[in-house]
Design a protein around this motif. Structure first.
Motif, PDB file in Angstrom:
ATOM      1  N   ASP A 213       0.792  -1.138   0.171  1.00  0.00           N
ATOM      2  CA  ASP A 213      -0.010  -0.053  -0.025  1.00  0.00           C
ATOM      3  C   ASP A 213       0.941   1.101  -0.022  1.00  0.00           C
ATOM      4  O   ASP A 213       0.388   2.310   0.492  1.00  0.00           O
ATOM      5  N   GLY A 214       1.837   1.048  -0.739  1.00  0.00           N
ATOM      6  CA  GLY A 214       2.819   2.390  -0.631  1.00  0.00           C
ATOM      7  C   GLY A 214       4.278   1.958  -0.852  1.00  0.00           C
ATOM      8  O   GLY A 214       4.463   0.799  -1.652  1.00  0.00           O
ATOM      9  N   PRO A 215       5.169   2.802  -0.123  1.00  0.00           N
ATOM     10  CA  PRO A 215       6.489   2.340  -0.279  1.00  0.00           C
ATOM     11  C   PRO A 215       7.045   1.046   0.006  1.00  0.00           C
ATOM     12  O   PRO A 215       5.991   0.430   0.953  1.00  0.00           O
ATOM     13  N   SER A 216       8.171   0.423  -0.259  1.00  0.00           N
ATOM     14  CA  SER A 216       8.563  -0.959   0.018  1.00  0.00           C
ATOM     15  C   SER A 216       8.747  -0.753   1.567  1.00  0.00           C
ATOM     16  O   SER A 216       9.418   0.322   2.318  1.00  0.00           O
ATOM     17  N   THR A 217       8.341  -1.918   2.397  1.00  0.00           N
ATOM     18  CA  THR A 217       8.752  -1.781   3.797  1.00  0.00           C
ATOM     19  C   THR A 217       8.815  -3.356   4.210  1.00  0.00           C
ATOM     20  O   THR A 217       8.139  -4.100   3.695  1.00  0.00           O
TER      21      THR A 217
ATOM     22  N   CYS B  75      -1.716 -11.144  12.098  1.00  0.00           N
ATOM     23  CA  CYS B  75      -0.808  -9.997  12.956  1.00  0.00           C
ATOM     24  C   CYS B  75       0.485  -9.539  12.309  1.00  0.00           C
ATOM     25  O   CYS B  75       1.385 -10.246  12.363  1.00  0.00           O
ATOM     26  N   GLU B  76       0.280  -8.446  11.714  1.00  0.00           N
ATOM     27  CA  GLU B  76       1.401  -7.937  10.780  1.00  0.00           C
ATOM     28  C   GLU B  76       2.082  -6.857  11.219  1.00  0.00           C
ATOM     29  O   GLU B  76       1.408  -5.862  11.749  1.00  0.00           O
ATOM     30  N   LEU B  77       3.366  -6.892  11.208  1.00  0.00           N
ATOM     31  CA  LEU B  77       4.240  -5.958  11.920  1.00  0.00           C
ATOM     32  C   LEU B  77       4.981  -5.113  10.694  1.00  0.00           C
ATOM     33  O   LEU B  77       5.518  -5.801   9.881  1.00  0.00           O
ATOM     34  N   GLY B  78       4.892  -3.666  10.741  1.00  0.00           N
ATOM     35  CA  GLY B  78       5.555  -3.446   9.713  1.00  0.00           C
ATOM     36  C   GLY B  78       6.830  -2.376  10.248  1.00  0.00           C
ATOM     37  O   GLY B  78       6.847  -1.872  11.375  1.00  0.00           O
ATOM     38  N   TYR B  79       7.815  -2.241   9.570  1.00  0.00           N
ATOM     39  CA  TYR B  79       8.966  -1.379  10.026  1.00  0.00           C
ATOM     40  C   TYR B  79       9.403  -0.453   9.080  1.00  0.00           C
ATOM     41  O   TYR B  79       9.160  -0.632   7.920  1.00  0.00           O
ATOM     42  N   GLY B  80      10.082   0.565   9.713  1.00  0.00           N
ATOM     43  CA  GLY B  80      10.549   1.494   8.774  1.00  0.00           C
ATOM     44  C   GLY B  80      11.755   1.154   7.986  1.00  0.00           C
ATOM     45  O   GLY B  80      12.078  -0.145   8.045  1.00  0.00           O
ATOM     46  N   PRO B  81      12.388   1.943   7.091  1.00  0.00           N
ATOM     47  CA  PRO B  81      13.283   1.305   6.062  1.00  0.00           C
ATOM     48  C   PRO B  81      14.662   1.279   6.938  1.00  0.00           C
ATOM     49  O   PRO B  81      15.371   2.180   7.484  1.00  0.00           O
ATOM     50  N   VAL B  82      14.920  -0.116   6.943  1.00  0.00           N
ATOM     51  CA  VAL B  82      15.993  -0.524   7.787  1.00  0.00           C
ATOM     52  C   VAL B  82      16.983  -1.481   6.798  1.00  0.00           C
ATOM     53  O   VAL B  82      16.502  -2.433   6.500  1.00  0.00           O
TER      54      VAL B  82
END
Length: 155
Positions: free
Chosen positions: A66-70, A96-103
């Motif tokens: 739904d937007g930039p790669s994460t 149960c979905e966890l999203g993280y910033g660009p790392v």
């Protein structure tokens, strides 16, 4: 059909497990969510009496849904739903979905998935231990996700 909890209650039950320590979701690190998912995974649900009717999925990868790669880590419970004749109709998945910033270290992990099925002569604790012994787990276990989303879908 095996006896147990209603699959319709599954999303609420995982949300309850996430809040069981009295902490806000924004205060949880990956390992906290994993332990909540395992508690949820130990609960037995009323499912069809067919092989692989109740499964747990551990999966991760970098995606642009739904937007930039994460980088996304998704703990999923899947229930097989059968029709009145006992034939497969569809699946219900509780995520149960966890999203993280660009790392960069997370993106370098690539993608991975592993299934566990109740009643398949596997041991849930052994499956979980195998996942947490992976090198990738050492990278993600202490990270605080940018967001946690619980949702249920029919597939």
């Amino acid at each position: 059909m095996t006896r147990g909890l209603s699959t319709g209650d599954a999303a609420g039950l995982i949300e309850g497990e996430l809040g069981s320590e009295g902490r806000a979701p924004s205060d949880l690190v990956t390992e906290d969510v994993w332990l909540a998912f395992l508690r949820f995974g130990r609960r037995r649900f009323a499912v069809a009496d067919v092989p692989d009717a109740d499964g747990l999925l551990f999966q991760y990868g970098t995606y642009a849904f739904d937007g930039p790669s994460t980088f996304t880590l998704d703990f999923t419970r899947q229930f097989e739903i059968c029709d009145g004749d006992g034939d497969h109709d569809h699946y219900v998945q509780v995520h149960c979905e966890l999203g993280y910033g660009p790392v960069p270290a997370l993106e370098a992990l690539g993608s991975f998935d592993s299934w566990f099925f109740h009643d398949a002569e596997n041991d849930l604790d052994e499956w979980a231990r195998g996942l947490t012994e992976r090198a990738a787990w050492r990278t993600i276990r202490g990270l605080r996700p940018a967001g946690i989303r619980v949702y249920q879908e029919q597939v």
